[in-house]
Design a protein around this motif. Sequence first.
Motif, PDB file in Angstrom:
ATOM      1  N   ALA A 218      17.174  42.370  62.751  1.00 15.63           N
ATOM      2  CA  ALA A 218      16.320  41.749  63.068  1.00 15.63           C
ATOM      3  C   ALA A 218      14.980  42.505  63.296  1.00 15.63           C
ATOM      4  O   ALA A 218      14.960  43.523  63.762  1.00 15.63           O
ATOM      5  CB  ALA A 218      15.872  40.441  63.666  1.00 15.63           C
ATOM      6  N   ILE A 219      13.663  42.518  62.583  1.00 15.47           N
ATOM      7  CA  ILE A 219      12.314  43.329  63.041  1.00 15.47           C
ATOM      8  C   ILE A 219      11.634  42.630  63.738  1.00 15.47           C
ATOM      9  O   ILE A 219      11.413  41.211  64.104  1.00 15.47           O
ATOM     10  CB  ILE A 219      11.548  44.141  62.160  1.00 15.47           C
ATOM     11  N   MET A 220      11.100  43.167  65.068  1.00 16.87           N
ATOM     12  CA  MET A 220      10.563  42.078  66.317  1.00 16.87           C
ATOM     13  C   MET A 220       9.223  42.769  66.369  1.00 16.87           C
ATOM     14  O   MET A 220       9.057  43.317  65.477  1.00 16.87           O
ATOM     15  CB  MET A 220      10.684  42.509  67.486  1.00 16.87           C
ATOM     16  N   LYS A 221       8.621  42.032  66.823  1.00 19.09           N
ATOM     17  CA  LYS A 221       6.916  42.428  66.335  1.00 19.09           C
ATOM     18  C   LYS A 221       6.168  43.313  66.701  1.00 19.09           C
ATOM     19  O   LYS A 221       5.827  44.112  66.266  1.00 19.09           O
ATOM     20  CB  LYS A 221       6.225  40.674  67.252  1.00 19.09           C
ATOM     21  N   ASP A 222       7.033  43.837  67.808  1.00 23.16           N
ATOM     22  CA  ASP A 222       6.796  45.782  67.966  1.00 23.16           C
ATOM     23  C   ASP A 222       7.163  46.634  67.247  1.00 23.16           C
ATOM     24  O   ASP A 222       7.528  47.924  67.781  1.00 23.16           O
ATOM     25  CB  ASP A 222       7.502  45.608  69.652  1.00 23.16           C
ATOM     26  N   GLY A 223       8.038  46.340  66.309  1.00 22.50           N
ATOM     27  CA  GLY A 223       8.740  47.220  65.594  1.00 22.50           C
ATOM     28  C   GLY A 223      10.166  47.165  65.732  1.00 22.50           C
ATOM     29  O   GLY A 223      10.657  48.187  65.109  1.00 22.50           O
ATOM     30  N   LYS A 224      11.175  47.282  66.556  1.00 23.78           N
ATOM     31  CA  LYS A 224      11.875  47.543  66.916  1.00 23.78           C
ATOM     32  C   LYS A 224      12.759  46.228  66.531  1.00 23.78           C
ATOM     33  O   LYS A 224      12.506  45.434  66.337  1.00 23.78           O
ATOM     34  CB  LYS A 224      11.474  47.924  68.976  1.00 23.78           C
ATOM     35  N   CYS A 225      14.199  47.044  66.135  1.00 22.00           N
ATOM     36  CA  CYS A 225      15.339  46.187  66.047  1.00 22.00           C
ATOM     37  C   CYS A 225      15.517  46.202  66.435  1.00 22.00           C
ATOM     38  O   CYS A 225      16.169  45.807  68.122  1.00 22.00           O
ATOM     39  CB  CYS A 225      16.119  47.412  64.641  1.00 22.00           C
ATOM     40  N   LEU A 226      16.536  44.726  66.546  1.00 20.38           N
ATOM     41  CA  LEU A 226      17.316  44.309  67.113  1.00 20.38           C
ATOM     42  C   LEU A 226      18.924  43.811  66.774  1.00 20.38           C
ATOM     43  O   LEU A 226      18.490  42.714  65.854  1.00 20.38           O
ATOM     44  CB  LEU A 226      16.485  42.593  67.245  1.00 20.38           C
ATOM     45  N   GLN A 227      19.552  43.776  66.754  1.00 22.80           N
ATOM     46  CA  GLN A 227      21.419  44.151  66.298  1.00 22.80           C
ATOM     47  C   GLN A 227      21.734  42.220  66.281  1.00 22.80           C
ATOM     48  O   GLN A 227      21.657  42.315  67.720  1.00 22.80           O
ATOM     49  CB  GLN A 227      22.328  44.816  66.833  1.00 22.80           C
ATOM     50  N   ALA A 228      21.185  41.705  65.308  1.00 23.50           N
ATOM     51  CA  ALA A 228      21.386  39.848  65.173  1.00 23.50           C
ATOM     52  C   ALA A 228      22.853  39.401  64.832  1.00 23.50           C
ATOM     53  O   ALA A 228      22.842  38.181  65.852  1.00 23.50           O
ATOM     54  CB  ALA A 228      20.582  39.851  64.683  1.00 23.50           C
ATOM     55  N   GLY A 229      23.534  40.202  64.530  1.00 17.65           N
ATOM     56  CA  GLY A 229      25.383  40.103  64.671  1.00 17.65           C
ATOM     57  C   GLY A 229      26.204  41.126  63.357  1.00 17.65           C
ATOM     58  O   GLY A 229      25.422  41.882  62.913  1.00 17.65           O
ATOM     59  N   THR A 230      27.278  40.932  63.750  1.00 20.24           N
ATOM     60  CA  THR A 230      27.724  42.116  63.391  1.00 20.24           C
ATOM     61  C   THR A 230      29.319  41.386  63.012  1.00 20.24           C
ATOM     62  O   THR A 230      29.573  40.450  63.075  1.00 20.24           O
ATOM     63  CB  THR A 230      28.345  43.464  63.697  1.00 20.24           C
ATOM     64  N   THR A 231      29.966  42.022  61.886  1.00 18.76           N
ATOM     65  CA  THR A 231      31.175  41.316  61.472  1.00 18.76           C
ATOM     66  C   THR A 231      32.391  42.777  61.386  1.00 18.76           C
ATOM     67  O   THR A 231      31.423  44.006  60.611  1.00 18.76           O
ATOM     68  CB  THR A 231      31.141  41.017  59.924  1.00 18.76           C
ATOM     69  N   HIS A 232      33.686  43.024  61.812  1.00 21.98           N
ATOM     70  CA  HIS A 232      34.122  43.959  61.652  1.00 21.98           C
ATOM     71  C   HIS A 232      35.214  43.853  60.733  1.00 21.98           C
ATOM     72  O   HIS A 232      35.958  43.421  60.896  1.00 21.98           O
ATOM     73  CB  HIS A 232      34.603  43.964  63.298  1.00 21.98           C
ATOM     74  N   ASN A 233      35.816  44.638  60.091  1.00 24.73           N
ATOM     75  CA  ASN A 233      37.006  45.347  58.881  1.00 24.73           C
ATOM     76  C   ASN A 233      38.225  45.978  60.434  1.00 24.73           C
ATOM     77  O   ASN A 233      37.548  47.097  60.433  1.00 24.73           O
ATOM     78  CB  ASN A 233      36.843  45.428  58.211  1.00 24.73           C
ATOM     79  N   LEU A 234      38.646  44.892  60.093  1.00 28.66           N
ATOM     80  CA  LEU A 234      39.481  46.331  62.063  1.00 28.66           C
ATOM     81  C   LEU A 234      41.184  46.668  60.847  1.00 28.66           C
ATOM     82  O   LEU A 234      41.590  46.933  61.565  1.00 28.66           O
ATOM     83  CB  LEU A 234      40.148  45.123  62.798  1.00 28.66           C
ATOM     84  N   GLY A 235      40.470  46.533  59.453  1.00 28.87           N
ATOM     85  CA  GLY A 235      41.836  47.101  58.569  1.00 28.87           C
ATOM     86  C   GLY A 235      43.038  46.735  59.902  1.00 28.87           C
ATOM     87  O   GLY A 235      43.399  45.472  59.787  1.00 28.87           O
TER      88      GLY A 235
END
Length: 474
Positions: A218-235
């Motif tokens: 997600a992109i904040m008001k100041d233009g920085k990114c925030l990793q809002a969620g992740t999904t991992h394929n762990l093989g």
Amino acid sequence: MNKQFVNELADINTNFAQWYTDVILKTDMVDYGPVKGTMVIKPYGYAVWENIQQYLDKEFKKRGVQNAYFPLLIPESYLKREAEHVEGFAPEVAVVTYAGGEELSEKLIIRPTSETIICEMYAKWIKSYRDLPMVMNQWCNVMRWEKTTRPFLRTSEFLWQEGHTVQSCPEDAEKDVQEMLKVYVGCLRNLMAIPTLQGRKTEKEKFAGAVATYGMEAIMKDGKCLQAGTTHNLGQNFAKASNIRFLNKNGELEYGYSTSWGVSTRLIGALVMVHGDERGLRMPPNIAPIQAVIVPIANHKPGVNEKCEEVFNLLKKADVRVKLDNTDNTPGWKFNEYEMKGVPVRLEIGPRDIENNVLTAVRRDTHEKLTLNLGNIVEEIQSLLKDVQDNMLKQAEDNLKASLIETDDFDELVKSVNDGKVALAYHCGDEKCEEEIKQKTTIKTRVIYAYDDSHKCIYCNKPSKYRVYFGKQY
Ligand SMILES: [Zn+2]
């Protein structure tokens, strides 16, 4: 405390960091815990988390996910089983060495995430293909001893959900991580009015021990990114480390294919930083703990309190999250208070409104004043809330679009990212090249936009592997 001054916030344009801290503290979402890096989530902040939980829990259950609970403490030896995993997490784990009045013979880790303990249990429970898929989620706290902390964004203890699945083939594991990413993207978009950039993370930025990690930014008001969620394929990495094996349909023993996925209370920080303005929070109606607040005007006059209560009851009955503030604070104080708390719609009811069978509604997103007929007030408010929700998503989408640039020039990339942009550029995919960019500029890759070998790397000029977003992060 002098309530007249509570809404003095730092300037959002010149001091975004202080503005953020002012807003979350002054709106009573959070307070600092006594141990450095910990937070107390107060009811107004927790209500936001509960709305996220309810949305996700429903979506998970539609997809056959069952909730369970695993222990907070993990034997240290478990963490060491997956080499990359232990390397990734070792610097931030908190360890219990002393309990019950004596030194422990084996140190215990306070979970930074639960792959190792959940896989240990899965190994015990999974015997044959008939036991698969195994699909569980837990809502819990985790602990990561971070050096620099900020409430919601980065705290040593936070709340999250972590889903863990084991499938009998790699295709189904990959399906899980794609599907759950969609659920998260939908949660941000539909509930929180936050558009995201989503895609696969680079090899360098993937989760410790994963085959592939997908993220949404997600992109904040100041233009920085925030990793809002992740999904991992762990093989099969964690399955091999924990010995999760099942008898397949041919009667052969095979390692399972596992995944994990999570979102946390960071999302509350994203909500504040995507939608807030100079007057404080702005809550999209679908996630707002209070969707509409009724402020009586001249309530010493006959009939005002009664009318306010009548409207309150009608809205409540229609499942609108409504609050009636009939405290003896002045209407002006109340206007400021609920504006700062980001309540999407304020309803004012005074003697003149009652005479005309109307009320005055004020939108938090546009500050627009509207006169609504009391005759069909429920429908009017419901449709107004929908308008506010749609408009806030549109505003956030416009902001996101305005933050993006495309470039083939490295100096331009650095300059624009430092100016609060997110840059889309070609990269070779080499981890060393990516690390050099990070060391030099503190700029990191966010998510891969598309695989494309037809261009040259923006930094080293070797053939490109993909187009990827570069940005600064929270
Ligand atoms: Zn390169």
